[in-house]
Design an enzyme around this catalytic site. Sequence first.
Site, PDB file in Angstrom:
ATOM      1  N   ASP A   1      -1.168   5.632  -0.868  1.00 30.74           N
ATOM      2  CA  ASP A   1      -1.416   4.782   0.298  1.00 30.74           C
ATOM      3  C   ASP A   1      -2.464   5.459   1.169  1.00 30.74           C
ATOM      4  OD1 ASP A   1       0.050   6.881   1.463  1.00 30.74           O
ATOM      5  OD2 ASP A   1       1.905   5.747   1.271  1.00 30.74           O
TER       6      ASP A   1
ATOM      7  N   ASP B   1      -3.509   6.641   5.110  1.00 30.36           N
ATOM      8  CA  ASP B   1      -3.141   6.860   6.512  1.00 30.36           C
ATOM      9  C   ASP B   1      -4.422   6.994   7.300  1.00 30.36           C
ATOM     10  OD1 ASP B   1      -0.415   6.973   5.879  1.00 30.36           O
ATOM     11  OD2 ASP B   1      -0.589   9.093   5.350  1.00 30.36           O
TER      12      ASP B   1
ATOM     13  N   ASP C   1      -0.660  20.455   7.237  1.00 30.76           N
ATOM     14  CA  ASP C   1      -0.088  21.551   6.455  1.00 30.76           C
ATOM     15  C   ASP C   1      -1.112  22.306   5.597  1.00 30.76           C
ATOM     16  OD1 ASP C   1      -0.283  19.280   4.854  1.00 30.76           O
ATOM     17  OD2 ASP C   1       1.824  19.240   4.251  1.00 30.76           O
TER      18      ASP C   1
HETATM   19  P1  ATP Z   1       1.284  11.638  -0.713  1.00 32.33           P
HETATM   20  O1  ATP Z   1       0.149  11.140  -1.499  1.00 32.33           O
HETATM   21  O2  ATP Z   1       2.334  12.223  -1.564  1.00 32.33           O
HETATM   22  O3  ATP Z   1       1.795  10.678   0.316  1.00 32.33           O
HETATM   23  P2  ATP Z   1       0.274  13.010   1.599  1.00 32.33           P
HETATM   24  O4  ATP Z   1      -0.575  14.237   1.723  1.00 32.33           O
HETATM   25  O5  ATP Z   1      -0.294  11.731   2.103  1.00 32.33           O
HETATM   26  O6  ATP Z   1       0.697  12.910   0.101  1.00 32.33           O
HETATM   27  P3  ATP Z   1       2.422  12.595   3.438  1.00 32.33           P
HETATM   28  O7  ATP Z   1       3.805  13.147   3.410  1.00 32.33           O
HETATM   29  O8  ATP Z   1       2.229  11.137   3.317  1.00 32.33           O
HETATM   30  O9  ATP Z   1       1.642  13.355   2.308  1.00 32.33           O
HETATM   31  O10 ATP Z   1       1.742  13.118   4.782  1.00 32.33           O
HETATM   32  C1  ATP Z   1       0.460  12.663   5.218  1.00 32.33           C
HETATM   33  C2  ATP Z   1      -0.302  13.796   5.854  1.00 32.33           C
HETATM   34  O11 ATP Z   1       0.352  14.234   7.049  1.00 32.33           O
HETATM   35  C3  ATP Z   1      -0.439  15.044   5.005  1.00 32.33           C
HETATM   36  O12 ATP Z   1      -1.540  14.962   4.146  1.00 32.33           O
HETATM   37  C4  ATP Z   1      -0.599  16.125   6.044  1.00 32.33           C
HETATM   38  O13 ATP Z   1      -1.925  16.171   6.510  1.00 32.33           O
HETATM   39  C5  ATP Z   1       0.279  15.642   7.171  1.00 32.33           C
HETATM   40  N1  ATP Z   1       1.647  16.178   7.084  1.00 32.33           N
HETATM   41  C6  ATP Z   1       2.721  15.577   6.538  1.00 32.33           C
HETATM   42  N2  ATP Z   1       3.820  16.312   6.640  1.00 32.33           N
HETATM   43  C7  ATP Z   1       3.455  17.440   7.286  1.00 32.33           C
HETATM   44  C8  ATP Z   1       4.147  18.608   7.710  1.00 32.33           C
HETATM   45  N3  ATP Z   1       5.436  18.760   7.457  1.00 32.33           N
HETATM   46  N4  ATP Z   1       3.434  19.549   8.365  1.00 32.33           N
HETATM   47  C9  ATP Z   1       2.124  19.385   8.619  1.00 32.33           C
HETATM   48  N5  ATP Z   1       1.420  18.319   8.235  1.00 32.33           N
HETATM   49  C10 ATP Z   1       2.062  17.351   7.578  1.00 32.33           C
HETATM   50 MG    MG Z   2       0.820   9.829   2.191  1.00 30.95          MG
END
Ligand code: ATP
Ligand code: MG
Length: 462
Positions: free
Chosen positions: A74, A76, A149
């Site tokens: 997705d 963001d 992160d």
């Molecule tokens: P996925 O494709 O699995 O959704 P993602 O990187 O988009 O991976 P998400 O959990 O959707 O992961 O989180 C979106 C973004 O928010 C991450 O890429 C990161 O930048 C930030 N983020 C999420 N959780 C944390 C955390 N616990 N600490 C710091 N930053 C975070």
């Molecule tokens: Mg995500």
Amino acid sequence: MIRKLIDRILKRKSPRAAVRGKPVSYRGSEHGVHVADVSDAAMRTCRALQQGGFKAYIVGGGVRDLMLGLVPKDFDVATDATPDQVRALIRRSRVIGRRFQIVHAMFGRETIEVSTFRAIQDDAQTDEHGRVLRDNVWGTQAEDAARRDFTINALYYDPVTDTVLDYHRGVRDLEQRTLRMIGDPATRYREDPVRMLRVARFSAKLGFKVEPKTRKPIAELAGLLHNVPAARLFDEMLKLLLSGHAMACLQELRREGLHHGLLPMLDLILEQPDGERFVTAALAATDARIQADKPTSPGFLFATLLWEPVRQRWQGGIARGEHTIPALSAAIDSVLDEQAERIAIQRRFIADMREIWMLQPRFERRTGRSPHALVAHLRFRAAWDFLMLRCQCGEMAPELGDWWAAFAAADDDEREAMLARTPAPASSAGGAKKRRRRGGARRSGANGDAPAPPAAAAKPDA
Ligand code: ATP
Ligand code: MG
């Protein structure tokens, strides 16, 4: 191709430019993102916000995956507009959450999560271990990048100008396939212990190596996961289990020592040889479905993860002389009660799990009207998939699963003929007697939502 591209970029850009607050920017063909791969909804969100005079970037997994040539789950969006300002610019949108306000922007069936840049707070409220309890103060884009992160998760892509901004040398780490925590890893894990689980998830999902300084504190800090609220843990576990790489993630958790004593469900699974075979088959089937872009149901998944204790207690009840159905129901209640204290499985998933489990003994009744009612049941497909896993692991005779596939695919006459042949029971209730597995891996069980089972995979019992 993307590697070559990034090589070229790296040679040209001085890494020193990526000091805090001053991102390196990559334009057009330099970053390898094809703007056509950005979803329509993400594009429209960014455009609307920018036309309103704000900054708007796709951030996190969407950018990372596009740069790696993967299909993002997705998109963001991060912006300097406040939630109310976002609401005013996007017609179908609503504010979600109280403390951490974000906006859901809806375009057709797609929803984009829009969050306002967040600040790093030096005086943030923390618990006694350093876990940040509140971080809902708005900040600059540079601050927003620093509180993410991993370096590879802190890349910002503006689809309107086709530019990537890199604050923490995430492009280098993508190229070197390295997972690196931004800032001091130990401090970042203390702020939010869930980040340790995220190390396991991303390294497994992307096949990246974990940079040594990022890995090192985990062994020592693993215990901090105890302080994370159960609902948060559940959300992160669900992401991990539905990542399409659940098996690899669990192996990584085990390697990091994160499963032990922390996630009771995993302890249970990984420490029990009997349970492990079933769970392994279930996770492999789930991974395959996700990788094939098929729907999966968390209820089904958790039903598999907790089946072994349910099955054992069910058998125990039968051995004590209880009737099959009440014994199963009691076993389910006791396992769910126990889990509820430790991991907060959502109520709607619990209802699915119970239904899938309670339908299992009905597969052993192959006389009268019962089979007709079972195939017509709304959850037949999920329950049958579950039965197939039990067959695959030798808990039930493979013929049983095949018989039901044939029965479901048969017309009325054929069904009557099958029932007239009244097959002998394929296994005792609760799978008390284990059968040897036959003929290697069979058809993998699916996870529930598809319409009808495949046309007879095997002939009905003769
Ligand atoms: P996925 O494709 O699995 O959704 P993602 O990187 O988009 O991976 P998400 O959990 O959707 O992961 O989180 C979106 C973004 O928010 C991450 O890429 C990161 O930048 C930030 N983020 C999420 N959780 C944390 C955390 N616990 N600490 C710091 N930053 C975070
Ligand atoms: Mg995500």
